[in-house]
Design a protein around this motif. Structure first.
Motif: not given
Length: 268
Positions: A131, A136, A144, A156
Protein backbone atom coordinates in the motif's frame (compact mmCIF):
# COMPACT_ATOMS: atom_id res chain seq x y z
CA UNK A 1 15.98 5.22 16.30
CA UNK A 2 16.35 2.71 19.12
CA UNK A 3 14.83 -0.70 18.58
CA UNK A 4 13.88 -2.59 21.71
CA UNK A 5 14.22 -6.35 21.59
CA UNK A 6 11.04 -7.57 23.24
CA UNK A 7 10.69 -11.15 24.38
CA UNK A 8 7.77 -13.04 22.88
CA UNK A 9 6.15 -15.66 25.13
CA UNK A 10 6.53 -19.18 23.76
CA UNK A 11 2.80 -19.76 24.18
CA UNK A 12 2.10 -17.32 21.34
CA UNK A 13 5.18 -17.94 19.22
CA UNK A 14 4.83 -19.06 15.63
CA UNK A 15 4.58 -22.73 14.67
CA UNK A 16 6.06 -22.83 11.20
CA UNK A 17 8.69 -25.44 10.32
CA UNK A 18 11.05 -23.24 8.33
CA UNK A 19 13.48 -24.68 5.76
CA UNK A 20 16.64 -26.30 7.09
CA UNK A 21 15.43 -26.00 10.69
CA UNK A 22 15.70 -22.20 10.56
CA UNK A 23 14.10 -20.44 13.49
CA UNK A 24 12.30 -17.71 11.53
CA UNK A 25 11.91 -16.09 8.13
CA UNK A 26 13.25 -12.67 7.21
CA UNK A 27 11.77 -10.80 4.25
CA UNK A 28 13.55 -7.71 2.98
CA UNK A 29 11.28 -5.37 1.01
CA UNK A 30 12.20 -2.19 -0.84
CA UNK A 31 9.67 0.38 -2.08
CA UNK A 32 9.45 2.86 -4.96
CA UNK A 33 11.85 1.41 -7.60
CA UNK A 34 14.68 3.69 -6.50
CA UNK A 35 17.99 3.98 -8.33
CA UNK A 36 19.88 3.56 -5.05
CA UNK A 37 18.32 0.12 -4.72
CA UNK A 38 19.64 -0.85 -8.14
CA UNK A 39 23.04 0.71 -7.48
CA UNK A 40 23.59 -0.38 -3.87
CA UNK A 41 21.03 -2.78 -2.39
CA UNK A 42 20.91 -5.34 -5.18
CA UNK A 43 24.69 -5.76 -5.60
CA UNK A 44 25.00 -6.31 -1.84
CA UNK A 45 22.16 -8.84 -1.84
CA UNK A 46 23.55 -10.66 -4.86
CA UNK A 47 27.03 -10.86 -3.36
CA UNK A 48 25.52 -12.48 -0.26
CA UNK A 49 23.30 -14.83 -2.27
CA UNK A 50 20.12 -13.42 -0.68
CA UNK A 51 16.81 -12.65 -2.39
CA UNK A 52 14.42 -9.79 -1.64
CA UNK A 53 11.11 -8.25 -2.74
CA UNK A 54 10.98 -4.92 -4.59
CA UNK A 55 7.66 -3.08 -4.74
CA UNK A 56 7.79 -0.96 -7.87
CA UNK A 57 6.09 2.33 -8.65
CA UNK A 58 7.10 5.11 -11.01
CA UNK A 59 9.49 2.89 -12.95
CA UNK A 60 11.79 4.92 -15.21
CA UNK A 61 12.24 3.88 -18.83
CA UNK A 62 16.01 3.95 -18.28
CA UNK A 63 15.69 1.31 -15.55
CA UNK A 64 13.42 -1.20 -17.30
CA UNK A 65 16.25 -3.49 -18.39
CA UNK A 66 17.81 -3.35 -14.94
CA UNK A 67 14.56 -4.34 -13.19
CA UNK A 68 14.10 -7.15 -15.69
CA UNK A 69 17.56 -8.39 -14.72
CA UNK A 70 16.67 -8.12 -11.02
CA UNK A 71 13.73 -10.43 -11.59
CA UNK A 72 15.80 -12.86 -13.66
CA UNK A 73 18.26 -13.16 -10.75
CA UNK A 74 15.54 -14.49 -8.45
CA UNK A 75 14.33 -11.38 -6.68
CA UNK A 76 10.59 -10.73 -6.45
CA UNK A 77 8.91 -7.74 -8.09
CA UNK A 78 5.76 -6.44 -6.44
CA UNK A 79 3.03 -3.91 -7.16
CA UNK A 80 3.17 -0.47 -5.51
CA UNK A 81 0.81 1.25 -8.02
CA UNK A 82 1.98 3.45 -10.88
CA UNK A 83 1.65 6.94 -9.38
CA UNK A 84 1.90 6.13 -5.65
CA UNK A 85 -1.28 7.96 -4.55
CA UNK A 86 -1.24 8.98 -0.88
CA UNK A 87 -3.38 11.35 1.15
CA UNK A 88 -2.70 14.97 0.19
CA UNK A 89 -1.58 15.77 3.72
CA UNK A 90 1.20 13.18 3.55
CA UNK A 91 3.51 15.17 1.26
CA UNK A 92 3.18 17.65 -1.64
CA UNK A 93 1.96 15.94 -4.82
CA UNK A 94 0.08 16.59 -8.03
CA UNK A 95 -3.57 16.83 -6.88
CA UNK A 96 -4.59 14.43 -9.65
CA UNK A 97 -2.48 11.73 -8.00
CA UNK A 98 -3.54 12.02 -4.38
CA UNK A 99 -5.70 9.42 -2.68
CA UNK A 100 -8.53 11.95 -2.46
CA UNK A 101 -8.68 12.15 -6.25
CA UNK A 102 -9.04 8.36 -6.57
CA UNK A 103 -11.88 5.97 -5.85
CA UNK A 104 -11.55 2.28 -4.95
CA UNK A 105 -12.42 1.47 -8.57
CA UNK A 106 -9.73 3.72 -10.04
CA UNK A 107 -7.20 2.41 -7.52
CA UNK A 108 -7.92 -1.14 -8.63
CA UNK A 109 -7.60 -0.16 -12.29
CA UNK A 110 -4.20 1.34 -11.58
CA UNK A 111 -3.08 -1.76 -9.71
CA UNK A 112 -4.24 -3.89 -12.64
CA UNK A 113 -2.29 -1.71 -15.06
CA UNK A 114 0.85 -1.97 -12.94
CA UNK A 115 0.46 -5.75 -12.96
CA UNK A 116 0.81 -5.63 -16.75
CA UNK A 117 4.16 -3.86 -16.45
CA UNK A 118 5.33 -6.31 -13.80
CA UNK A 119 4.38 -9.29 -15.96
CA UNK A 120 6.35 -7.76 -18.83
CA UNK A 121 9.36 -7.50 -16.53
CA UNK A 122 9.26 -10.88 -14.77
CA UNK A 123 6.92 -13.08 -16.81
CA UNK A 124 4.74 -13.84 -13.77
CA UNK A 125 0.96 -13.65 -13.81
CA UNK A 126 0.41 -12.70 -10.15
CA UNK A 127 2.12 -10.28 -7.77
CA UNK A 128 2.11 -9.09 -4.19
CA UNK A 129 1.07 -5.52 -3.38
CA UNK A 130 2.31 -2.86 -0.96
CA UNK A 131 0.00 0.00 0.00
CA UNK A 132 1.34 3.48 -0.84
CA UNK A 133 2.22 5.20 2.43
CA UNK A 134 0.51 2.31 4.22
CA UNK A 135 -2.84 3.92 3.44
CA UNK A 136 -5.90 2.02 2.18
CA UNK A 137 -8.40 4.83 1.60
CA UNK A 138 -9.19 6.23 -1.86
CA UNK A 139 -11.76 8.98 -2.26
CA UNK A 140 -12.90 8.50 1.33
CA UNK A 141 -13.54 4.75 0.99
CA UNK A 142 -11.35 1.82 1.96
CA UNK A 143 -10.25 -0.13 -1.11
CA UNK A 144 -8.71 -3.14 0.66
CA UNK A 145 -11.93 -5.16 0.65
CA UNK A 146 -12.57 -4.69 -3.07
CA UNK A 147 -8.90 -5.39 -3.76
CA UNK A 148 -9.05 -8.69 -1.86
CA UNK A 149 -12.22 -9.67 -3.70
CA UNK A 150 -10.72 -8.77 -7.08
CA UNK A 151 -7.97 -11.38 -7.01
CA UNK A 152 -5.56 -8.84 -8.48
CA UNK A 153 -2.87 -9.42 -5.85
CA UNK A 154 -1.59 -12.33 -3.80
CA UNK A 155 -0.97 -10.38 -0.59
CA UNK A 156 -0.90 -6.85 0.80
CA UNK A 157 2.03 -5.53 2.80
CA UNK A 158 1.55 -2.61 5.15
CA UNK A 159 4.04 -0.27 6.86
CA UNK A 160 3.81 -1.02 10.58
CA UNK A 161 4.48 -3.98 12.86
CA UNK A 162 4.45 -4.87 16.55
CA UNK A 163 6.53 -7.47 18.43
CA UNK A 164 3.45 -9.72 18.54
CA UNK A 165 3.30 -9.69 14.74
CA UNK A 166 6.62 -11.54 14.63
CA UNK A 167 4.97 -14.60 16.19
CA UNK A 168 1.72 -14.78 14.21
CA UNK A 169 0.60 -18.36 13.64
CA UNK A 170 0.73 -19.01 9.90
CA UNK A 171 -2.52 -20.95 10.10
CA UNK A 172 -4.37 -17.76 11.03
CA UNK A 173 -2.43 -15.18 9.02
CA UNK A 174 -4.42 -12.69 6.91
CA UNK A 175 -2.35 -12.24 3.76
CA UNK A 176 -4.23 -9.02 3.00
CA UNK A 177 -2.66 -7.48 6.14
CA UNK A 178 1.07 -8.29 6.21
CA UNK A 179 2.86 -6.21 8.86
CA UNK A 180 6.22 -4.61 8.01
CA UNK A 181 8.73 -2.58 9.99
CA UNK A 182 10.09 0.61 8.45
CA UNK A 183 13.29 2.26 9.64
CA UNK A 184 14.19 5.91 10.05
CA UNK A 185 17.17 7.54 8.41
CA UNK A 186 20.40 7.04 10.37
CA UNK A 187 19.26 3.66 11.72
CA UNK A 188 22.43 1.69 12.43
CA UNK A 189 23.35 -1.78 11.33
CA UNK A 190 23.23 -2.90 14.98
CA UNK A 191 19.65 -1.70 15.25
CA UNK A 192 18.64 -3.53 12.08
CA UNK A 193 20.29 -6.70 13.34
CA UNK A 194 18.49 -6.33 16.68
CA UNK A 195 15.18 -6.56 14.85
CA UNK A 196 16.34 -9.67 13.01
CA UNK A 197 17.32 -11.25 16.34
CA UNK A 198 13.89 -10.37 17.73
CA UNK A 199 12.31 -12.18 14.78
CA UNK A 200 14.57 -15.18 15.33
CA UNK A 201 13.39 -15.45 18.93
CA UNK A 202 9.72 -15.14 17.94
CA UNK A 203 9.82 -17.79 15.22
CA UNK A 204 7.58 -16.18 12.61
CA UNK A 205 8.07 -13.80 9.69
CA UNK A 206 9.76 -10.40 10.01
CA UNK A 207 9.23 -8.07 7.07
CA UNK A 208 11.74 -5.22 6.77
CA UNK A 209 10.65 -2.13 4.80
CA UNK A 210 13.33 -0.02 3.12
CA UNK A 211 13.34 2.89 0.69
CA UNK A 212 16.66 4.45 -0.28
CA UNK A 213 19.90 2.60 0.38
CA UNK A 214 22.83 4.99 0.46
CA UNK A 215 20.79 7.63 -1.38
CA UNK A 216 17.31 8.78 -2.45
CA UNK A 217 14.65 9.33 0.23
CA UNK A 218 14.19 7.78 3.69
CA UNK A 219 17.65 6.35 3.16
CA UNK A 220 19.48 3.79 5.24
CA UNK A 221 23.24 4.02 4.84
CA UNK A 222 25.14 1.50 2.74
CA UNK A 223 27.10 0.55 5.84
CA UNK A 224 24.02 -0.22 7.94
CA UNK A 225 22.38 -2.14 5.14
CA UNK A 226 25.54 -4.13 4.44
CA UNK A 227 25.91 -4.98 8.13
CA UNK A 228 22.41 -6.47 8.16
CA UNK A 229 22.98 -8.43 4.96
CA UNK A 230 26.28 -9.79 6.25
CA UNK A 231 24.61 -10.87 9.49
CA UNK A 232 21.81 -12.60 7.59
CA UNK A 233 24.32 -14.39 5.40
CA UNK A 234 26.34 -15.60 8.39
CA UNK A 235 23.16 -16.72 10.21
CA UNK A 236 21.42 -18.42 7.31
CA UNK A 237 21.10 -21.63 9.31
CA UNK A 238 19.11 -19.75 11.98
CA UNK A 239 16.99 -17.41 9.83
CA UNK A 240 15.72 -17.98 6.31
CA UNK A 241 15.98 -14.83 4.19
CA UNK A 242 13.59 -15.06 1.26
CA UNK A 243 10.99 -13.19 -0.78
CA UNK A 244 7.58 -12.30 0.59
CA UNK A 245 5.67 -14.69 -1.66
CA UNK A 246 7.97 -17.61 -0.89
CA UNK A 247 7.76 -16.97 2.85
CA UNK A 248 3.96 -16.84 2.81
CA UNK A 249 3.64 -19.91 0.60
CA UNK A 250 5.96 -21.92 2.82
CA UNK A 251 4.31 -20.74 6.01
CA UNK A 252 0.86 -21.74 4.77
CA UNK A 253 1.93 -25.33 4.14
CA UNK A 254 4.49 -26.13 6.86
CA UNK A 255 2.90 -25.86 10.29
CA UNK A 256 4.19 -27.83 13.27
CA UNK A 257 3.86 -28.02 17.05
CA UNK A 258 4.52 -25.26 19.59
CA UNK A 259 7.66 -23.16 19.29
CA UNK A 260 10.59 -24.36 21.46
CA UNK A 261 11.76 -21.29 23.35
CA UNK A 262 14.70 -23.28 24.79
CA UNK A 263 16.38 -23.68 21.41
CA UNK A 264 19.90 -22.14 21.64
CA UNK A 265 19.25 -19.95 18.59
CA UNK A 266 16.54 -18.04 20.43
CA UNK A 267 19.04 -16.95 23.08
CA UNK A 268 21.73 -15.54 20.74
Amino acid sequence: MAIAVTAVPSSVAARTAWPGKARAAIVLTYDDALVSQLDHAIPTLDAAGLKATFFLSGVRQADVARWRAVASHGHELGNHTIFHPCAAATYPADPHYTAEAYTPATMLREIAAQNVLLSALDGKSRHAFATPCGQTVAGGADYLGPLAASGLVTSVRGVSATPADLAVDGATRDVMHIPARGFAEHTSGEQLIAYARQAEAAGGIAVFLFHGIGGDHLAISNEAHRALINWLRSHKRDVWTTTLSKALTWEATHQRGPFDAKHPASRR
